[in-house]
Scaffold this active site. Structure first.
Site, PDB file in Angstrom:
ATOM      1  N   CYS A  55       0.935  -1.168  -0.055  1.00  0.00           N
ATOM      2  CA  CYS A  55      -0.179  -0.054  -0.049  1.00  0.00           C
ATOM      3  C   CYS A  55       0.883   1.244  -0.139  1.00  0.00           C
ATOM      4  CB  CYS A  55      -0.829   0.030   1.128  1.00  0.00           C
ATOM      5  SG  CYS A  55      -2.057  -1.435   1.249  1.00  0.00           S
ATOM      6  N   ARG A 138      -7.897  -4.532  -3.118  1.00  0.00           N
ATOM      7  CA  ARG A 138      -7.305  -3.283  -3.657  1.00  0.00           C
ATOM      8  C   ARG A 138      -8.438  -3.180  -5.145  1.00  0.00           C
ATOM      9  NH1 ARG A 138      -2.374  -2.486  -1.636  1.00  0.00           N
ATOM     10  NH2 ARG A 138      -1.577  -4.467  -0.802  1.00  0.00           N
TER      11      ARG A 138
HETATM   12  C1  BEZ Z   1       0.587  -4.564   1.944  1.00  0.00           C
HETATM   13  O1  BEZ Z   1       1.734  -4.866   1.801  1.00  0.00           O
HETATM   14  O2  BEZ Z   1       0.166  -3.416   1.431  1.00  0.00           O
HETATM   15  C2  BEZ Z   1      -0.372  -5.796   2.454  1.00  0.00           C
HETATM   16  C3  BEZ Z   1      -0.086  -7.080   2.031  1.00  0.00           C
HETATM   17  C4  BEZ Z   1      -0.828  -8.072   2.454  1.00  0.00           C
HETATM   18  C5  BEZ Z   1      -2.190  -7.686   3.200  1.00  0.00           C
HETATM   19  C6  BEZ Z   1      -2.492  -6.539   3.539  1.00  0.00           C
HETATM   20  C7  BEZ Z   1      -1.421  -5.685   2.839  1.00  0.00           C
END
Ligand code: BEZ
Length: 239
Positions: A55, A138
């Site tokens: 993110c 997402r």
């Molecule tokens: C992230 O790195 O943004 C992420 C990865 C897995 C689950 C939630 C967020």
């Protein structure tokens, strides 16, 4: 993968539907959606959680490209099920501490919605229990100036989005609307565009007789030139 304990069934919004209406608190103040964005395109997108690496890479990338999207009359609006103070702290950390792929001191100026109760996330089908009950996937919603959903993309938690593709989709939607054309596979501004299929035998014959400025691969599949400049003039610099 988390166990699926959520049996609540909420209809998913679809392309062509009116964007679900909501009021929300954001990092840029309160918003009334989509009313506050009338006359503009909006990309409403969700991310799973603040202070997570994928993110963070996404926010830095999107914020760095924001002016390009704004130039195409498009506003960005983010959302996660975290609270406002988490959002503020995360965006401050991004600006003050994170340097990534040549991007640094990145200020996220677009609003980030707090959605602790998941009301907005649920209305937009962003909670997908097979992936997570507690985080939004997402999701990306392209909403046109009349508040109609025009494209929806969902990515899983583990895969960051391709923001150049999101820009291509925005310009593609605007080009298709402005010039009444369709766009072929892998289209980029400057490539040939597809003209509406011939609606009569006469038009089909005319096209196949090479009596037009089109290139026809068959009577139902004709393209024409559309310069990048034309798109810039009519779409990006639309008054
Ligand atoms: C992230 O790195 O943004 C992420 C990865 C897995 C689950 C939630 C967020």
């Amino acid at each position: 993968m988390e166990q699926n304990i959520n049996t609540e069934i909420i209809p998913m919004p679809r392309i062509g539907d009116k964007a679900p209406v909501f009021k929300a608190v954001t990092t840029q103040g309160d918003i009334d959606f989509p009313k506050d964005y009338k006359g503009k395109w909006v990309i409403l997108f969700s991310h799973p959680a603040d202070f997570t690496p994928v993110c963070t890479s996404e926010f830095m990338t999107f914020a760095s490209m924001e002016k390009m999207f704004n130039k195409a009359n498009c506003q960005l609006v983010g959302l996660s099920v975290d609270g406002l103070y988490s959002h503020i702290a995360w965006l401050r950390t991004i600006k003050e501490k994170i340097e990534y792929k040549g991007m640094k001191n990145v200020e996220v100026k677009f609003p980030l919605i707090e959605d602790i109760k998941m009301d907005v996330a649920k209305a937009y089908g962003m909670i997908q229990p097979g992936e997570s009950n507690t985080k939004a996937v997402r999701a990306v919603f392209f909403i046109d100036p009349k508040g109609i959903i025009r494209t929806i993309i969902y990515y899983p938690l583990s895969l960051g989005r391709n923001f150049k593709e999101l820009y291509r989709i925005l310009i593609g939607l605007q080009t298709a609307d402005e010039f009444n054309v369709a766009l072929p596979a892998d289209w980029q501004p400057g490539d040939d565009v597809i003209v509406p299929t011939a609606g009569s035998c006469g038009v089909a014959k005319e096209r196949m007789d090479n009596e037009s400025d089109m290139t026809c691969y068959d009577w139902f599949f004709c393209t024409k030139k559309m310069s990048k400049q034309n798109i810039e003039d009519k779409v990006l610099n639309k008054k």
